[in-house]
Design a protein around this motif. Sequence first.
Motif, PDB file in Angstrom:
ATOM      1  N   GLN A 114       0.630  -0.999   0.359  1.00 31.12           N
ATOM      2  CA  GLN A 114       0.156   0.155  -0.290  1.00 31.12           C
ATOM      3  C   GLN A 114       0.501   1.474  -0.041  1.00 31.12           C
ATOM      4  OE1 GLN A 114      -2.846  -0.934   3.356  1.00 31.12           O
ATOM      5  NE2 GLN A 114      -3.581  -1.712   2.392  1.00 31.12           N
ATOM      6  N   GLN A 115       1.892   0.807   1.091  1.00 32.36           N
ATOM      7  CA  GLN A 115       2.697   2.400   0.937  1.00 32.36           C
ATOM      8  C   GLN A 115       3.262   3.260  -0.381  1.00 32.36           C
ATOM      9  OE1 GLN A 115       5.684   1.508   3.717  1.00 32.36           O
ATOM     10  NE2 GLN A 115       3.792   2.059   5.264  1.00 32.36           N
ATOM     11  N   ALA A 116       3.926   1.361  -1.561  1.00 32.50           N
ATOM     12  CA  ALA A 116       4.508   1.412  -3.220  1.00 32.50           C
ATOM     13  C   ALA A 116       3.225   2.152  -3.664  1.00 32.50           C
ATOM     14  CB  ALA A 116       4.792  -0.115  -3.055  1.00 32.50           C
ATOM     15  N   GLU A 117       2.291   1.852  -3.766  1.00 34.88           N
ATOM     16  CA  GLU A 117       1.169   2.325  -4.334  1.00 34.88           C
ATOM     17  C   GLU A 117       1.130   3.719  -4.223  1.00 34.88           C
ATOM     18  OE1 GLU A 117      -1.253  -1.743  -4.735  1.00 34.88           O
ATOM     19  OE2 GLU A 117      -2.599  -0.266  -3.480  1.00 34.88           O
ATOM     20  N   LYS A 118       0.586   3.771  -2.891  1.00 32.66           N
ATOM     21  CA  LYS A 118       0.416   5.476  -2.551  1.00 32.66           C
ATOM     22  C   LYS A 118       1.684   6.446  -3.067  1.00 32.66           C
ATOM     23  CE  LYS A 118      -1.870   5.244   2.102  1.00 32.66           C
ATOM     24  NZ  LYS A 118      -1.554   4.691   3.689  1.00 32.66           N
ATOM     25  N   ALA A 119       3.406   5.484  -3.458  1.00 29.30           N
ATOM     26  CA  ALA A 119       4.485   6.463  -3.681  1.00 29.30           C
ATOM     27  C   ALA A 119       4.195   6.467  -4.846  1.00 29.30           C
ATOM     28  CB  ALA A 119       6.175   5.388  -3.522  1.00 29.30           C
ATOM     29  N   GLN A 120       3.487   5.575  -5.778  1.00 30.57           N
ATOM     30  CA  GLN A 120       3.419   5.075  -7.437  1.00 30.57           C
ATOM     31  C   GLN A 120       2.648   6.525  -7.455  1.00 30.57           C
ATOM     32  OE1 GLN A 120       1.566   1.685  -8.440  1.00 30.57           O
ATOM     33  NE2 GLN A 120       1.468   2.400 -10.661  1.00 30.57           N
ATOM     34  N   MET A 121       1.401   6.703  -6.449  1.00 32.81           N
ATOM     35  CA  MET A 121       0.365   8.030  -7.350  1.00 32.81           C
ATOM     36  C   MET A 121       1.124   9.866  -6.877  1.00 32.81           C
ATOM     37  SD  MET A 121      -2.178   6.102  -8.233  1.00 32.81           S
ATOM     38  CE  MET A 121      -4.128   7.330  -7.738  1.00 32.81           C
ATOM     39  N   GLU A 122       1.990   9.619  -5.998  1.00 29.80           N
ATOM     40  CA  GLU A 122       2.185  10.870  -5.537  1.00 29.80           C
ATOM     41  C   GLU A 122       3.258  10.986  -7.015  1.00 29.80           C
ATOM     42  OE1 GLU A 122       4.320  10.698  -1.814  1.00 29.80           O
ATOM     43  OE2 GLU A 122       2.497  10.747  -0.917  1.00 29.80           O
ATOM     44  N   ALA A 123       4.074   9.584  -7.338  1.00 29.12           N
ATOM     45  CA  ALA A 123       5.386   9.935  -8.198  1.00 29.12           C
ATOM     46  C   ALA A 123       4.466  10.543  -9.862  1.00 29.12           C
ATOM     47  CB  ALA A 123       6.073   9.316  -8.885  1.00 29.12           C
ATOM     48  N   GLU A 124       3.530   9.708 -10.115  1.00 23.82           N
ATOM     49  CA  GLU A 124       2.440  10.082 -11.019  1.00 23.82           C
ATOM     50  C   GLU A 124       1.999  11.712 -11.252  1.00 23.82           C
ATOM     51  OE1 GLU A 124       0.967   5.464 -12.057  1.00 23.82           O
ATOM     52  OE2 GLU A 124      -0.569   7.192 -11.448  1.00 23.82           O
ATOM     53  N   ASN A 125       1.650  12.143 -10.224  1.00 26.86           N
ATOM     54  CA  ASN A 125       0.983  13.058 -10.351  1.00 26.86           C
ATOM     55  C   ASN A 125       1.890  14.079 -10.451  1.00 26.86           C
ATOM     56  OD1 ASN A 125      -1.398  12.635  -9.008  1.00 26.86           O
ATOM     57  ND2 ASN A 125      -0.907  12.612  -7.008  1.00 26.86           N
ATOM     58  N   GLU A 126       3.508  14.025  -9.733  1.00 29.26           N
ATOM     59  CA  GLU A 126       4.599  14.556  -9.656  1.00 29.26           C
ATOM     60  C   GLU A 126       5.193  14.931 -11.159  1.00 29.26           C
ATOM     61  OE1 GLU A 126       6.302  14.358  -5.150  1.00 29.26           O
ATOM     62  OE2 GLU A 126       7.269  13.440  -7.029  1.00 29.26           O
ATOM     63  N   ASP A 127       4.844  13.217 -12.354  1.00 28.88           N
ATOM     64  CA  ASP A 127       5.181  13.739 -13.463  1.00 28.88           C
ATOM     65  C   ASP A 127       3.918  14.647 -13.796  1.00 28.88           C
ATOM     66  OD1 ASP A 127       5.986  10.570 -13.134  1.00 28.88           O
ATOM     67  OD2 ASP A 127       7.228  12.040 -13.344  1.00 28.88           O
ATOM     68  N   GLU A 128       2.770  14.361 -13.750  1.00 27.33           N
ATOM     69  CA  GLU A 128       1.945  16.189 -14.615  1.00 27.33           C
ATOM     70  C   GLU A 128       2.325  17.311 -14.625  1.00 27.33           C
ATOM     71  OE1 GLU A 128      -2.146  12.074 -14.406  1.00 27.33           O
ATOM     72  OE2 GLU A 128      -1.797  13.732 -13.486  1.00 27.33           O
ATOM     73  N   LYS A 129       2.502  17.019 -12.943  1.00 22.62           N
ATOM     74  CA  LYS A 129       2.793  19.059 -12.967  1.00 22.62           C
ATOM     75  C   LYS A 129       4.319  19.291 -14.001  1.00 22.62           C
ATOM     76  CE  LYS A 129       1.254  18.954  -8.219  1.00 22.62           C
ATOM     77  NZ  LYS A 129       1.510  18.764  -6.747  1.00 22.62           N
ATOM     78  N   LEU A 130       4.795  18.100 -13.860  1.00 24.14           N
ATOM     79  CA  LEU A 130       5.960  19.130 -14.426  1.00 24.14           C
ATOM     80  C   LEU A 130       5.736  18.633 -15.659  1.00 24.14           C
ATOM     81  CD1 LEU A 130       9.088  15.846 -12.644  1.00 24.14           C
ATOM     82  CD2 LEU A 130       9.532  18.596 -12.475  1.00 24.14           C
TER      83      LEU A 130
END
Length: 623
Positions: free
Chosen positions: A388-404
């Motif tokens: 679950q923690q890894a999935e949360k980190a994955q979601m955060e990484a995707e959000n950060e990619d979109e912002k980038l």
Amino acid sequence: MAKLSIKGLIESALSFGRTLDSDYPPLQQFFVVMEHCLKHGLKVRKSFLSYNKTIWGPLELVEKLYPEAEEIAASVRDLPGLKTPLGRARAWLRLALMQKKMADYLRCLIIQRDLLSEFYEYHALMMEEEGAVIVGLLVGLNVIDANLCVKGEDLDSQVGVIDFSMYLKSDDDIGGKERNVQIAAILDQKNYVEELNRQLNSTVNSLHARVDSLEKSNTKLIEELAIAKNNIIKLQEENHQLRSENTLILMKTQHHLEVTKVDVEAELQTYKHSRQGLDEMYNEARRQLREESQLRQDMENELMVQVSMKHEIELAMKLLEKDIHEKQDTLIGLRQQLDEVKAINMEMYQKLQVTEDAVKEKNEIISRLEDKTNQINATMKQLEQRLQQAEKAQMEAENEDEKLKEEYVNKSERLQKEFSQKEKQLLQLETDLKIEKEWRQTLEDDLQKEKETISQLRIDTQEIINLKKEFLKLQEKNRQLKRICQDQEAALQELASKLSESKLKIEDIKEANKALQGQVWLKDKEATHCKLCEKEFSLSKRKHHCRNCGEIFCNACSDNELPLPSSPKPVRVCDSCHAILIQRLMFHGNFCWNLHPYSSNLCGKMSLKYHVMYSDCFYIRCK
């Protein structure tokens, strides 16, 4: 250099826009760099003629660790132009790139550090964390399509020299191409993160499936334990029943033995008394015969018959003695069988104790298995939390990619900072992946151990079933022994009936002797009238003696014939004696209808139950 060659190959391949062939320079440089990476820290192997140092040994291990690599290894061995191990290793790298599974194959190889230590030194690139980083970068090569011809190439004699001029660029190109390099690197990282997410999802699904299979196996084990406990309770109940039945059988047999002993002793005493009485009666009859021998020849015949009766009595006595000896033998056999029954009961009790000990040990093993299943469930919960923690980190990484992507033009400097942060996160993710792989390996080991324990439990249950079969066999033996006891009791009953019949015979002999003593042979001169009808005798109405009572009767009142103890053939008997004798014979048993061998007359004497036991038959004596 591995990072530069992989990035340069991906960029040039994307700009090239079509499938790559073996003449493409960046691709050739990539194979040279990979060859140097695999050769770094390689141990020297001694052969019979020289020292050998080749990368084909560790690559050949992939075939055992990853079953899909068997096709590549088989095709490399079948190539006719390859003569050296280095050429086979180069062909293997090219085929793995065409299959787009080079990263998977090398990842399986890096995980097995124990196997790699046989080929590499401890400071080698493949033994350290940098090897794992290179394998992670190789995942980006799955975007490239390559069509390489391995048969026509001379892979044995190629010289692996790195061309650094391809990676040296001018200052003008650096400023214009930095952004493209950064974009390509971000895209590579995105592809890498997506593949990692796919792998994590597949591992999660496999773990869920294994958890379900473990739960099912645990339920099956619980059901089997309940069945085994019920079977043990049933066996204990049957054991108590058998013990009670054995005690009852022992009590009954002891009681029967005591009763038979008392009966035999009483019969022996009666036999002794009867023998003394018979001896006295025989002496008295002999005296009377001596006194009456001078009177008539008929009385002499009767005395001879009486002597023969004595012999018959002696034979009867001998038969009775034989019967007594046979009864004693049967009693001894019954005692031996009782001892055998006791020994069988002791064996049954020992086997039951052994089975109880085995059941206790199995209960302890089951409790240990339950503790292990609880531990596995706890570890599974921890793994789920980490996922679950890894999935949360994955979601955060995707959000950060979109912002980038949205703020790329205005915030290039921030992207560089975030890029460094993401590299740190990637390193952390890689370490987490390593930890998860180790956890996965430990879980697989625990599962293997549990399978072994389950197989051991099945073997134990099979042993319990075999013990139950042996118990059933012992029950059948016990039933057979019961039947033997019943048959022997029936034999004892038959012997008792035979003894009673022998007693009846002795009584008949006594009555016959008494009749001989009491009868008086009436003289012809003393009788003038028939004793029954009281008619006067004349020439037409003649006198006839009754051979039983000795009285004189007419022909009408003595027209009967029956065999008597005094005569071996039927003789004349009066009506009253005939009625008494017939009534006695009907009361005691059947007649013996033996045919006399020297005449056509029937014996007609009273017999025992079977013809073989006809000690009373005069014609058998005659034979």
